[in-house]
Scaffold this active site. Structure first.
Site, PDB file in Angstrom:
ATOM      1  N   GLY A 295       0.831  -1.206   0.000  1.00  0.00           N
ATOM      2  CA  GLY A 295       0.000   0.000   0.000  1.00  0.00           C
ATOM      3  C   GLY A 295       0.864   1.253   0.000  1.00  0.00           C
TER       4      GLY A 295
ATOM      5  N   GLY B 294      -4.785   0.241  10.086  1.00  0.00           N
ATOM      6  CA  GLY B 294      -3.762  -0.378  10.933  1.00  0.00           C
ATOM      7  C   GLY B 294      -3.725  -1.889  10.860  1.00  0.00           C
TER       8      GLY B 294
ATOM      9  CB  ILE C  29      -0.034   4.087   7.434  1.00  0.00           C
ATOM     10  CG1 ILE C  29      -1.082   3.010   7.131  1.00  0.00           C
ATOM     11  CG2 ILE C  29       0.238   4.942   6.226  1.00  0.00           C
ATOM     12  CD1 ILE C  29      -2.487   3.572   6.954  1.00  0.00           C
ATOM     13  CG  ASP C  30      -0.832  -0.912   8.791  1.00  0.00           C
ATOM     14  OD1 ASP C  30      -1.603   0.057   8.665  1.00  0.00           O
ATOM     15  OD2 ASP C  30      -0.867  -1.914   8.053  1.00  0.00           O
TER      16      ASP C  30
ATOM     17  NE  ARG D 217      -2.628   3.069   1.559  1.00  0.00           N
ATOM     18  CZ  ARG D 217      -3.161   1.968   1.026  1.00  0.00           C
ATOM     19  NH1 ARG D 217      -3.569   0.995   1.813  1.00  0.00           N
ATOM     20  NH2 ARG D 217      -3.274   1.841  -0.259  1.00  0.00           N
TER      21      ARG D 217
ATOM     22  N   GLY E 168       6.472  -3.050   3.184  1.00  0.00           N
ATOM     23  CA  GLY E 168       6.124  -3.549   4.509  1.00  0.00           C
ATOM     24  C   GLY E 168       6.470  -5.023   4.656  1.00  0.00           C
TER      25      GLY E 168
END
Ligand code: F6P
Length: 363
Positions: free
Chosen positions: A11, A182, A138-139, A284, A114
């Protein structure tokens, strides 16, 4: 001259372009040349999609959201399964990637991604590809680094939304739900909830009972008239994960706040005036905040230095306020989640915020 490939995978998030620019600006004076693969790992697979990255391509992009290289969290290189699980990428796909990289003379590949993207990178490294990872999400759920870039901006977006939502909650005497992203980690929810003054913060890591939340909200509405409940998209209602679609291995999350609202209404019909806001992809998108710009730039510099040192199969990491490198394997295969010893959890509980229960009318 050595050739370095760069790709952004998974993402998108704020700060990707700052990392790309920083790698190129650090590496050009060292005598490297750069190739950007487009659409994540798909750009490495046949038919390859790539383009040269020169100084002119990265000038003035650090403050832009998204990624100039495009990205995807789907495709043939998908290695992510559920909460930290890893899928074995078919060997023909791995070999295709290796052959394609060799065919255009890539000496090292910087993978900005990620846990899923880096798990894929690790499997390719086993074939002898020189890889340096950069932790993006972002998590903030990647192990072996204190911070991923994109996280701070996401938290800021949620807090800004909460600042606005507070006024409607108090003007209308409402219970307002704010749903954050998240996935299976509650970092965005707990940090934004704490900063934004949430009265309850519901996290994937801590199951709660709807009846307990109702009792807490009843107290709050009588005492203060309004309440803000931050709900992480992966929060479990009575241990049930609410998903909108997707396969059993990679569910699409979202909608838990509206489901919770209905469950509360069913338990106490007409008692609360409730509304929900699902913040979704605004967390995001858009320009990175200063903290993420700086972190992204530092990650880019450190990634290029690792390439120059010939230090491969590592991920750059930001730990105890310092840039460092860690084996990629340490970052993958399990998620960094919120635990009871986290400063954020303890602060929220000590302030009487409802997380997994309520210890009495001290709020
Ligand atoms: O991992 C980042 C993330 O934004 C998660 O917080 C969220 O669950 C997911 O990606 C959404 O993915 P998509 O853009 O595919 O809906």
């Amino acid at each position: 001259m050595k050739r370095v490939g760069i790709l952004t995978s998974g993402g998108d998030c704020s700060g990707l372009n700052a990392v790309i620019a920083s790698i190129v600006k650090t590496g050009l004076p060292m005598g490297y040349e750069f190739v950007g693969f487009e659409q994540g790992w798909e750009g490495v697979l046949s038919p390859m999609k790539y383009r040269p990255l020169e100084a002119k391509d990265v000038r003035g992009i650090a403050f832009l959201g998204g990624t100039i290289l495009k990205t995807t969290n789907r495709g043939r290189f998908g290695a992510k399964v559920g909460a930290g699980g890893v899928r074995r990428i078919p060997s023909d796909v791995l070999e295709m990637a290796k052959e394609n990289l060799d065919s255009i003379g890539i000496d090292a590949l910087v993978v900005i991604g990620g846990d899923g993207s880096l798990s894929g990178a690790l499997q390719l490294a086993e074939l002898g590809v020189n890889i340096v990872g950069v932790p993006k999400t972002i998590d903030n759920d990647l192990c072996a680094t204190d911070r991923t870039f994109g996280f701070s901006t996401a938290v800021q977006v949620v807090v800004e939304a909460m600042d606005r939502i507070h006024t409607t909650a108090s003007s209308h005497n409402r219970v307002l739900f704010v749903e954050t992203m998240g996935r299976h980690a509650g970092w965005i929810a707990i940090r934004a909830g704490l900063a934004g003054g949430a009265d309850a913060i519901l996290l994937p890591e801590f199951p709660f009972k709807v009846a307990d939340l109702v009792e807490y909200l009843r107290f709050r509405q009588q005492a203060y008239g309004s309440s803000i409940v931050v709900v992480a998209e992966g929060a479990r209602i009575e241990d049930e994960l609410v998903s909108t679609a997707g396969s059993s291995s990679e569910v699409m999350l979202g909608g838990v706040s509206n489901r919770l609202l209905r469950d509360i209404e069913a338990q106490s019909p007409g008692e609360f005036d409730m509304r929900g806001t699902v913040l979704g992809h605004i967390q995001r998108g858009g320009t990175p905040n200063p903290a993420d710009r700086i972190l992204a730039k530092a990650y880019g510099v450190e990634a290029m230095k690792a390439v120059h040192r010939g230090e491969f199969n590592v991920m750059v990491a930001y730990n105890s306020l310092h840039m460092t490198t860690v084996p990629i394997a340490e970052a993958c295969g399990q998620l960094k989640t919120v635990t009871t010893d986290a400063m954020e959890y303890q602060t929220a509980r000590d302030l009487g915020v409802f997380i997994d229960g309520w210890s009495g009318p001290h709020r």
